[in-house]
Design an enzyme around this catalytic site. Structure first.
Site, PDB file in Angstrom:
ATOM      1  N   HIS A 255      73.612 -24.387  58.176  1.00 46.66           N
ATOM      2  CA  HIS A 255      72.510 -25.031  57.357  1.00 46.66           C
ATOM      3  C   HIS A 255      71.551 -24.930  58.221  1.00 46.66           C
ATOM      4  CE1 HIS A 255      72.010 -29.315  55.297  1.00 46.66           C
ATOM      5  NE2 HIS A 255      72.287 -27.897  54.318  1.00 46.66           N
ATOM      6  N   GLU A 282      72.048 -20.476  56.585  1.00 46.89           N
ATOM      7  CA  GLU A 282      71.436 -21.305  55.228  1.00 46.89           C
ATOM      8  C   GLU A 282      69.795 -21.610  55.146  1.00 46.89           C
ATOM      9  OE1 GLU A 282      70.645 -25.004  52.813  1.00 46.89           O
ATOM     10  OE2 GLU A 282      69.705 -24.261  54.364  1.00 46.89           O
ATOM     11  N   ASP A 284      66.565 -23.146  52.446  1.00 41.20           N
ATOM     12  CA  ASP A 284      65.666 -23.258  52.117  1.00 41.20           C
ATOM     13  C   ASP A 284      64.828 -22.568  51.557  1.00 41.20           C
ATOM     14  OD1 ASP A 284      68.210 -25.943  51.068  1.00 41.20           O
ATOM     15  OD2 ASP A 284      66.188 -25.930  53.724  1.00 41.20           O
ATOM     16  N   HIS A 297      62.509 -26.979  53.070  1.00 37.81           N
ATOM     17  CA  HIS A 297      63.411 -27.617  52.419  1.00 37.81           C
ATOM     18  C   HIS A 297      63.001 -28.900  51.846  1.00 37.81           C
ATOM     19  CE1 HIS A 297      66.231 -31.827  51.544  1.00 37.81           C
ATOM     20  NE2 HIS A 297      67.020 -30.384  51.785  1.00 37.81           N
ATOM     21  N   GLU A 357      68.660 -20.547  49.140  1.00 38.24           N
ATOM     22  CA  GLU A 357      69.287 -21.741  48.703  1.00 38.24           C
ATOM     23  C   GLU A 357      67.435 -22.504  47.875  1.00 38.24           C
ATOM     24  OE1 GLU A 357      69.706 -27.223  48.551  1.00 38.24           O
ATOM     25  OE2 GLU A 357      71.338 -26.243  50.053  1.00 38.24           O
TER      26      GLU A 357
END
Length: 484
Positions: A255, A282, A284, A297, A357
């Protein structure tokens, strides 16, 4: 090695060479500091290499250099200061006693590189006082190594061999148990110097072999195939990560990268993730003012850079001028805000995969970039925005999309609306929802963003197909505990 050794070289259960963190994880933190040692333990090290000097009153302390900068900007010569004076002027410089206690807490062995004449006997006294078994001591100085042997040191003694020196002559001169080959500067392929003949002669003489600090993956791959006791590295993750741990069948989704060490959502965090052997990164994504898809993010840059303002109001040039690393530590100063294209290029070069994401990027723009880079088969998508989730599915019927049943009021509604390939499940819901996913052809992915070792032990026992987590290091530690 001497048959009289009370404390032999500490082996790994799987027979691999020990991962020896050179001055700790010195690629990621100031060398020889408690932080560097902690990061090394997190990244899979088995042993810390620690340099030892003596204070004026004979206390062994941890430092590579004999003269170190003080907090006041002056220069401090360790040998001219008492321990009390050194503690006042440089309180962060650890003693060997403190480092032994630290290593015990973190389950690490110690490899003491004796820099000062007489530091060997002082180090043995500290190890004996602490009743600390997993250790070895070594030196470039023949007299220091020989003095340990003559005193009957119960720990293995190594002799550090410079490029061009005869390792066996050095071993004979000292009586050492292990030859430590310091040949890292011997060109692009120093491993070629560790010949079958050299290894055979070492075996005939009952000498162990340890290897220099090495960071090049292609060299490490060859060194790991050799019958050596340990390999040093500034980057312990390249030796001690998931690729070196027990096979678990769990695909690890990291993450925002290894974000407890490196600054989240940066190329530095991505590289650390791949070097640590994680399967998925992962990250963003957001849309900059110029239309470029960037990795960030938050809607603003305030938290994770030295700038302020909304990502959507900044051009790529403005974003690239920001420092996205200093907030995490001085070692990361100068890290940039990456574009998604840059992150994908790195991912492809490493043969890994990505979880994207989508925070606010129009679905058709995101899918177009991923298709253009021929990356659709190596990623999956999710968005916290329900509209974007529907747009992603409409824009790419073939895309792998992750969903959470709780966000749709139940499993059936999630299937009807999104047709996901992956379903994310909380730990407490795993035993109920994971079988349902499998029965419907959906991959279950556990999510756990906390850091409770007991929960990680439970996760290791569950053996989920995938897990999305912040602390990949704690999962690896749990898997190793389970193999013990």
């Amino acid at each position: 090695m001497r048959p009289s050794l009370t404390h032999p070289w500490p082996p790994r259960r799987d027979g691999r060479p020990l991962c020896i963190a050179h001055r700790g994880a010195s690629a990621h933190a100031p060398e020889g500091t408690p932080l560097a040692f902690d990061i090394a333990a997190d990244l899979g090290a088995d042993m810390w290499e620690v340099d030892i000097w003596l204070t004026a009153d004979g206390v062994p302390v941890v430092s590579h250099d004999p003269v170190v900068p003080g907090k006041d900007g002056g220069r401090i010569e360790i040998a001219h200061c008492s321990r009390d004076e050194l503690a006042r002027r440089l309180p962060d410089l650890p003693t060997l006693a403190e480092t032994i206690a630290h290593a015990r807490r973190r389950g690490q062995a110690l490899y003491l590189d004796l820099k000062a004449r007489g530091s060997g006997s002082a180090a043995v006294a500290e190890l004996t006082r602490a009743d600390f078994a997993p250790a070895a001591l070594g030196a470039f100085d023949d007299a220091e190594s020989r003095a340990l042997i003559e005193a009957g040191c119960p720990w293995p003694v190594t002799v550090l061999v410079r490029l061009g020196e005869d390792p066996f002559a050095r071993a004979e001169a000292t009586g050492a148990d292990i030859i430590h080959l310091c040949w890292e500067h011997a060109g692009p392929r120093p491993q070629d110097l560790v010949t079958p003949d050299l290894l055979a002669e070492a075996k005939r003489r009952d000498l162990g072999v340890a290897i220099w600090h090495e960071e090049r993956p292609e060299v490490l791959a060859d060194l790991l195939a050799l019958p050596v006791l340990g390999i040093c590295s500034d980057n312990p993750e390249r030796l001690g990560g998931f690729h070196a741990g027990p096979a678990s069948g769990i695909e690890v989704v990291c993450h925002r990268g290894i974000n407890h060490i490196a600054p989240e959502n940066t190329m530095e965090a991505a590289r650390l993730t791949y070097d640590f052997g994680c399967d998925w990164l992962e990250l963003d994504v957001r849309r900059a003012a110029c239309g470029t898809i960037v990795v960030m993010h938050d809607p603003t840059v305030d938290r994770t850079t030295d700038g302020t303002g909304a990502v959507a109001d900044m051009t790529l040039d403005a974003l690239k001028r920001l420092d996205a690393g200093s907030w995490k530590g001085a070692k990361w100063a100068g890290a940039e805000v990456p574009t998604l294209a840059e992150a994908i290029t790195l991912c492809q070069a490493r043969g890994r995969r990505m979880y994207i994401e989508d925070k606010d990027v129009p679905a058709d723009e995101l899918i177009a970039l991923v298709r253009e880079m021929d990356f659709m088969d190596d990623c999956f998508f999710w968005s916290p925005d329900p509209r974007l989730m529907l747009d992603l599915r409409a824009a790419a019927p073939e895309a792998s999309i992750k969903a959470n049943a709780a966000h749709y009021g139940g499993f059936e509604a999630m299937q009807q609306m999104i047709r996901p390939q992956i379903c994310e499940i909380q730990v407490e819901d795993w035993t109920e929802e994971a079988p349902l996913c499998r029965a419907n052809g959906i991959r279950p992915m556990l999510q756990y963003f906390d850091d409770d070792p007991a929960i990680f032990d439970h996760i290791a026992a569950l053996r989920p197909e995938m897990i999305n987590l912040d602390r990949a290091d704690m999962l690896l530690a749990a898997l190793r505990r389970g193999e013990a």
